[in-house]
Enzyme design. Structure first.
Site, PDB file in Angstrom:
ATOM      1  N   PRO A  54       1.546   2.390   1.705  1.00  0.00           N
ATOM      2  CA  PRO A  54       2.569   3.373   0.919  1.00  0.00           C
ATOM      3  C   PRO A  54       2.879   4.437   1.568  1.00  0.00           C
ATOM      4  O   PRO A  54       1.814   5.032   2.089  1.00  0.00           O
ATOM      5  CB  PRO A  54       1.779   3.529  -0.307  1.00  0.00           C
ATOM      6  N   HIS A  55       3.715   4.926   1.721  1.00  0.00           N
ATOM      7  CA  HIS A  55       4.413   6.085   2.337  1.00  0.00           C
ATOM      8  C   HIS A  55       5.607   6.720   1.840  1.00  0.00           C
ATOM      9  O   HIS A  55       6.368   6.027   1.014  1.00  0.00           O
ATOM     10  CB  HIS A  55       4.667   5.570   3.816  1.00  0.00           C
ATOM     11  N   ALA A  56       5.601   8.034   1.989  1.00  0.00           N
ATOM     12  CA  ALA A  56       6.805   8.758   1.738  1.00  0.00           C
ATOM     13  C   ALA A  56       7.008  10.010   2.406  1.00  0.00           C
ATOM     14  O   ALA A  56       6.082  10.584   2.809  1.00  0.00           O
ATOM     15  CB  ALA A  56       6.942   9.136   0.028  1.00  0.00           C
TER      16      ALA A  56
END
Length: 700
Positions: A614-616
Site C-alpha cells: 500500500p502506498h500514496a
C-alpha cells in the site's frame, strides 16, 4: 591571479549568492513582499561593502572584496553572470507581453500607460535637477544624461504585486483592474523605447561628440528607428523564427534555440550602442504571438529561477551601504520616491478622468501603477557601468542608492495605497457599467498535476475562443484572459483552480470548464482500459528490478512488526499506520489514511506471492517513510493472484520535493519477488532481523 584562481573564487561566490538569494527571497515572500526585494537585500548584506568585504581564510580581501573594474564594485565574472540573467529576464518579460493586446486592445489602457510614462519621466528628470547639486554632482540641465536616466528609471512599472492584490480583492475584472493591466503592457514597451533613445545619447557622449538639441533629436530618432525596424521585422518574421527554432528538436531544444535568438539580437543591439536587454525584450515580444510562446516560458523557467535571483543579488552587491544611509542620499531618495509615487498617481489617474472614470477610479488606477521593480533595477545597473563624456559612471554610488531606495519604497507602499483605494465604497466610473460584481469559482482537484493540466487546457481553449491570455509574471500563478468587455482572472493555489469573472460571464467559464472535464474523463476511461492489461499491471512487480539503497534507507525498527494482529484488510491498514507514525515523519494521520484509502479504491495494492505494498503521496508526511508488517497466516487483500497477503510494506511520501516513491516501491518489490527473501522474512523473529534480511537482498 591566474585563471584557475579566478574560476575557483567565482564558484565560491556563486554558491554563497545562490543560497543567500533564495533564503532572503523566501523570507520576503513569507512577510508578503516580492521575493525580488529579498534577493536585492541579500546582495547588499553579503556584498563587498558589508559582510563580503570581511577577511576570511583564503580570501584576505573578503569573498566579495571591492574590485576596481569596468563592472564597478563586483568582479567582471559576476557582472557577466548578471548580464546573462538580465537578458533571460527581459526575454521572459517580452514573452509575457500580449502582443495582440498591445496592438488591438484597450485604447484607454494605451492613453493611461502613455500618460504615466510621460509624466513620470519628466518628474523624474526634473527631480534629478534638484537633487544632483545636493549630492555634489554636476548637472547641465533637464537633458543632462544623468537626469534622463533618473527619468527613465521613474517610468518603469511592475504590476505583478498589483495583480495579486486585485485578485485577492476580487477586482481583477473591474474596469479599474482591466485598465491597469492593459496600461502596464503599454508602459513596459514605452519604457523600453525610452531606454533605447537614451542609450543612443550615451553612446554619442562616449565618443566625445558635442551635442546640441538638434543632434540629440537625430540620435533619438536613430535609436528609436533601429528599435522600431528590428521589432517590426521580428514580428513579421515571428512565425518563420518559430519554425526555424523548431528544427532543433523537441520543446526543450527549440526553447533553448529561441533563447539563442534573443542573445543574438541582444548582441546586435549592444553593437549598435543600444542596451542588450532591449534586443532580448524585442525577441520575446515578437515570439509572444506564436504558439510556442507558452512552451518556451515553461522550458526556460528553470534557467530563469537560477539566473535571475543572481542578477538581483549582484545588483544589491553594487550598493555602498555606507552611502545608502547617508543623510543626503536619504533626503534625495525620499524626494525622488515621493515624486515617483505622485507622478504615477497624476500621470495615470488624470487621463482616466477623461476616459469615463471618476476620482475614485483614477486614484485606484494610479495606485496600481506605483510599484517599480525589475526594469528599474536593470536600468540602474546599466547606468552604474555606463560612462559619460568625462569617463565617469552615469549613475554613481549616491545616485544608485537613491534609485534603490525608490524601488524598495514604492514596492512596499504600493499594496497599502492600493488596498485603501479599493476599500473606498462606490464605483470608480462616472456612469454605471454593465456589471461591477465579480464572482469567484473555486475547484479543488486534490491533485496538483491535474490542476496544472486543467489550467493549461483552459488557456488553450480561451485562446481558441478569441481571448487574449496573458501571464502576469513567469513566477506568478496569476493570468488574465480578455476579449471585448469580458475579463477573466485565473490562478492556481496548490491543488485549487480559482476563477474570477463577472457574474454574467461565469456561466460561459463554467461551461468551458465542464467541457474540459468531459474530455479529460474520456481520456481517463481510455487509460482505465489500459491499466487492466497484463502488460501494464504493476510493471514494477518483477524480480529483475534494481534493488537499491532505497530498500534500507528509510527502515526503522520502531516501524516494523513481525507479528501483525489484524485479520482484515482494514485492521492491517490501521496497524501499519500506527507503525508508520513511529517514524516521526507523520504530520497528519487522518490525511495519510485518506490518501492511502483513495489509492486503494482505484486498484488493490496486493500484488502476488503474498506481497502487498500500500502506498500514496500526501501532504500528511514530512518525508518518505516506510512501515513493514508480517502476518504469517495471511489476510485477504484482493491480490492479483487471489492469494492471501503475508508481507506488507506501507510506503508514503510527500507530494512535492525529491521523494522517490516509485523507485522505493520498485526496490522493495524487486527484493520480495525472490522466494528466499520472502521465506527469510516470514521466519524473522525481530524487526532487526527483518532489516538484516532486506540488507542482504541487495547482494542478489
Amino acid at each position: 591571479m591566474d585563471i584557475t584562481e579566478i574560476i575557483t573564487n567565482l564558484v565560491f561566490q556563486l554558491a554563497v549568492i545562490i543560497f543567500a538569494a533564495r533564503i532572503f527571497g523566501k523570507l520576503a515572500s513569507r512577510v508578503g513582499i516580492p521575493s525580488v526585494l529579498g534577493e536585492l537585500i541579500s546582495g547588499i548584506i553579503i556584498g563587498p561593502f558589508a559582510l563580503g568585504g570581511l577577511s576570511l581564510p583564503g580570501f584576505p580581501h573578503g569573498l566579495f572584496g571591492v574590485t576596481e573594474s569596468l563592472a564597478g564594485a563586483v568582479s567582471p565574472e559576476l557582472y557577466a553572470f548578471s548580464q546573462i540573467a538580465s537578458i533571460i529576464l527581459l526575454f521572459s518579460s517580452g514573452l509575457e507581453t500580449d502582443l495582440s493586446l498591445f496592438i488591438k486592445y484597450s485604447v484607454s489602457g494605451g492613453i493611461i500607460g502613455l500618460g504615466g510614462v510621460v509624466v513620470s519621466f519628466f518628474f523624474g528628470a526634473g527631480c534629478a535637477m534638484l537633487i544632483l547639486p545636493v549630492l555634489e554632482i554636476e548637472c547641465s540641465g533637464l537633458f543632462d544624461i544623468k537626469c534622463l536616466f533618473l527619468g527613465i528609471m521613474s517610468t518603469a512599472t511592475s504590476v505583478g504585486i498589483t495583480a495579486r492584490i486585485l485578485s485577492d480583492k476580487k477586482k481583477m475584472d473591474s474596469p479599474e483592474g482591466v485598465t491597469i493591466l492593459a496600461a502596464a503592457v503599454f508602459d513596459d514597451v514605452l519604457g523600453i523605447v525610452l531606454l533605447a533613445v537614451v542609450m543612443g545619447i550615451v553612446s554619442a557622449l562616449g565618443s566625445g561628440a558635442a551635442l546640441s538639441g538638434g543632434k540629440i533629436g537625430l540620435i533619438a530618432l536613430k535609436a528609436f528607428g533601429i528599435w522600431l525596424v528590428a521589432t517590426v521585422v521580428f514580428i513579421l518574421l515571428s512565425k518563420k523564427i518559430a519554425r526555424f527554432v523548431r528544427l532543433f528538436g523537441g520543446a526543450t531544444d527549440f526553447s533553448i534555440a529561441a533563447l539563442g535568438v534573443a542573445f543574438l539580437l541582444a548582441g546586435f543591439f549592444e553593437k549598435e550602442s543600444i542596451a542588450m536587454i532591449i534586443g532580448a525584450y524585442t525577441t520575446g515580444l515578437a515570439l509572444s504571438g506564436t504558439d510556442i510562446a507558452p512552451v518556451i516560458q515553461e522550458k526556460i523557467h528553470s534557467l530563469y529561477k537560477f539566473f535571475v535571483p543572481i542578477f538581483f543579488a549582484v545588483t544589491g552587491m553594487s550598493v555602498d551601504i555606507t552611502k545608502l544611509f547617508s543623510r543626503n542620499v536619504l533626503i534625495c531618495g525620499g524626494i525622488y520616491t515621493l515624486l515617483a509615487v505622485f507622478s504615477k498617481l497624476l500621470g495615470c489617474g488624470l487621463p482616466a478622468l477623461g476616459l469615463g472614470f471618476n476620482i475614485k477610479g483614477g486614484f485606484r488606477i494610479g495606485s496600481g501603477m506605483i510599484p517599480r521593480g525589475e526594469v528599474a533595477l536593470i536600468i540602474a545597473g546599466i547606468g552604474l557601468t555606463a560612462k559619460d563624456a568625462s569617463g565617469l559612471p552615469i549613475v554613481n554610488q549616491d545616485l544608485f542608492g537613491v534609485v534603490i531606495l525608490m524601488t524598495l519604497v514604492t514596492t512596499l507602499v504600493a499594496p497599502p495605497i492600493l488596498n485603501v483605494s479599493l476599500s473606498i465604497k462606490g464605483r470608480g466610473t462616472k456612469k454605471e457599467v454593465a456589471s461591477s460584481e465579480s464572482q469567484i469559482f473555486e475547484w479543488d482537484f486534490k491533485n496538483q498535476e491535474l490542476t496544472h493540466l486543467v489550467m493549461d487546457i483552459l488557456h488553450r481553449d480561451l485562446r481558441a475562443e478569441g481571448f487574449y491570455v496573458q501571464m502576469m509574471n513567469i513566477t506568478d500563478g496569476i493570468c488574465t484572459a480578455r476579449r471585448g468587455d469580458t475579463a477573466i482572472s485565473l490562478r492556481e493555489e496548490d491543488t485549487k483552480l480559482i476563477i474570477e469573472t463577472d457574474e454574467k460571464d461565469m456561466g460561459f467559464v463554467k461551461g468551458e470548464l465542464y467541457e474540459i472535464m468531459l474530455r479529460l474523463n474520456k481520456s481517463m476511461q481510455s487509460l482505465s482500459a489500459l491499466k487492466n492489461t497484463a502488460s501494464l499491471q504493476y510493471g514494477f512487480a518483477s524480480p529483475e528490478n534494481r534493488v537499491t539503497n532505497s530498500i534500507t534507507r528509510y527502515l526503522n525498527p520502531a516501524c516494523i512488526s513481525v507479528n501483525l494482529k489484524g485479520n482484515t484488510k482494514e485492521e492491517i491498514f490501521e496497524e501499519l499506520l500506527t507503525l508508520l507514525c513511529q517514524s516521526g515523519n507523520v504530520k497528519n494521520r487522518e490525511m495519510v489514511k485518506l490518501s492511502l484509502m483513495e489509492r486503494e479504491k482505484s486498484m488493490s495494492t496486493g500484488l502476488e506471492k503474498g506481497i502487498a505494498i500500500p502506498h500514496a503521496k500526501t501532504d500528511g508526511v514530512k518525508e518518505t517513510c516506510v512501515a513493514i508488517g508480517i502476518k504469517a497466516d495471511g489476510v485477504d487483500f484482493n491480490s492479483m493472484d487471489g492469494k492471501p497477503a503475508q508481507i506488507f510494506v506501507m510506503l508514503v511520501s510527500p507530494i512535492n520535493g525529491a521523494n522517490p516513491l516509485m523507485r522505493a516501491m520498485a526496490a522493495f518489490s524487486g527484493a520480495l519477488m525472490h522466494e528466499e527473501i520472502r521465506t527469510a522474512l516470514l521466519q524473522a523473529k525481530t524487526p532487526e532481523g527483518v532489516i538484516d534480511v532486506l540488507k542482504d537482498s541487495k547482494k542478489l
